[in-house]
Motif scaffolding. Structure first.
Motif, PDB file in Angstrom:
ATOM      1  N   ASN A  64      26.665  96.793 -15.210  1.00 28.12           N
ATOM      2  CA  ASN A  64      25.382  98.511 -14.613  1.00 28.12           C
ATOM      3  C   ASN A  64      25.644  99.797 -15.132  1.00 28.12           C
ATOM      4  O   ASN A  64      27.502 100.422 -15.187  1.00 28.12           O
ATOM      5  N   GLN A  65      25.087 100.679 -15.453  1.00 28.07           N
ATOM      6  CA  GLN A  65      25.277 101.554 -15.392  1.00 28.07           C
ATOM      7  C   GLN A  65      24.925 103.212 -14.744  1.00 28.07           C
ATOM      8  O   GLN A  65      23.596 102.300 -14.458  1.00 28.07           O
ATOM      9  N   VAL A  66      24.880 103.796 -14.389  1.00 25.79           N
ATOM     10  CA  VAL A  66      24.237 105.190 -13.899  1.00 25.79           C
ATOM     11  C   VAL A  66      24.287 106.190 -14.310  1.00 25.79           C
ATOM     12  O   VAL A  66      25.285 106.847 -15.713  1.00 25.79           O
ATOM     13  N   ASN A  67      23.446 107.317 -14.783  1.00 27.03           N
ATOM     14  CA  ASN A  67      23.291 108.679 -15.260  1.00 27.03           C
ATOM     15  C   ASN A  67      24.287 109.583 -14.402  1.00 27.03           C
ATOM     16  O   ASN A  67      24.064 109.121 -13.222  1.00 27.03           O
ATOM     17  N   VAL A  68      25.144 110.016 -14.858  1.00 32.40           N
ATOM     18  CA  VAL A  68      25.755 111.217 -14.620  1.00 32.40           C
ATOM     19  C   VAL A  68      24.921 112.752 -14.679  1.00 32.40           C
ATOM     20  O   VAL A  68      24.906 113.139 -15.816  1.00 32.40           O
ATOM     21  N   ALA A  69      25.178 114.062 -13.743  1.00 32.43           N
ATOM     22  CA  ALA A  69      24.740 115.038 -13.931  1.00 32.43           C
ATOM     23  C   ALA A  69      25.544 115.975 -13.275  1.00 32.43           C
ATOM     24  O   ALA A  69      26.415 115.972 -12.620  1.00 32.43           O
TER      25      ALA A  69
END
Length: 151
Positions: A64-69
């Motif tokens: 999986n992956q997630v967005n980073v801010a």
């Protein structure tokens, strides 16, 4: 009251013009001047740095992956520019290997105003790579940290 002769009127007019000319000359002399000078002040030393933050959703699982801010806080008294970002991953469990993760950090030169909090300076993606050869159970409930620096 007696009447002025033509000669007296001309004389009075010439005297008036002369008086205005002399007065005008005095005004000109009063406003014309020369001089020099200077002023000095010490600029801010700039000092201090911005504090960078990486924010992303939890719950990663292999594959999986997630967005980073990425955001910045600037506690200094002058604005500054955050340029290119560099990011890496650490975990709180020695057997949950940072090498299993990939993180990107994309940014452009971003002005962060003096005293600003939470200015957006970039974005990226955090991936939890799925290993086909290693058991990644050590990462269950591990804390994953994205460390970010400005270059």
């Amino acid at each position: 009251m007696r009447k002025l002769s033509k000669k007296s009127r001309v004389t009075a007019a010439v005297a008036g013009v002369a008086l205005v000319a002399v007065g005008g000359g005095a005004a000109y002399a009063y406003w014309t001047t020369t001089g020099s000078g200077n002023g000095t002040a010490t600029n801010s030393a700039g000092g201090g740095t911005v504090t960078l933050h990486a924010t992303f959703d939890g719950g990663l699982a292999p594959g999986n992956q997630v967005n980073v801010a990425y955001t910045a806080d600037n506690a200094t008294t002058s604005s500054t520019v955050v340029g290119a970002l560099s990011a890496n991953v650490t975990t709180n469990v020695a057997t949950c290997l940072p090498a299993w993760f990939e993180v990107t950090a994309t940014t452009t030169n971003t002005n962060v105003a003096a005293g600003a909090l939470g200015t957006s300076v970039g974005s990226g993606v955090l991936k939890f790579n799925d290993s086909t050869t290693e058991n990644q159970d050590a990462c269950k409930s591990a804390i994953v940290t994205v460390n970010v620096t400005s270059l």
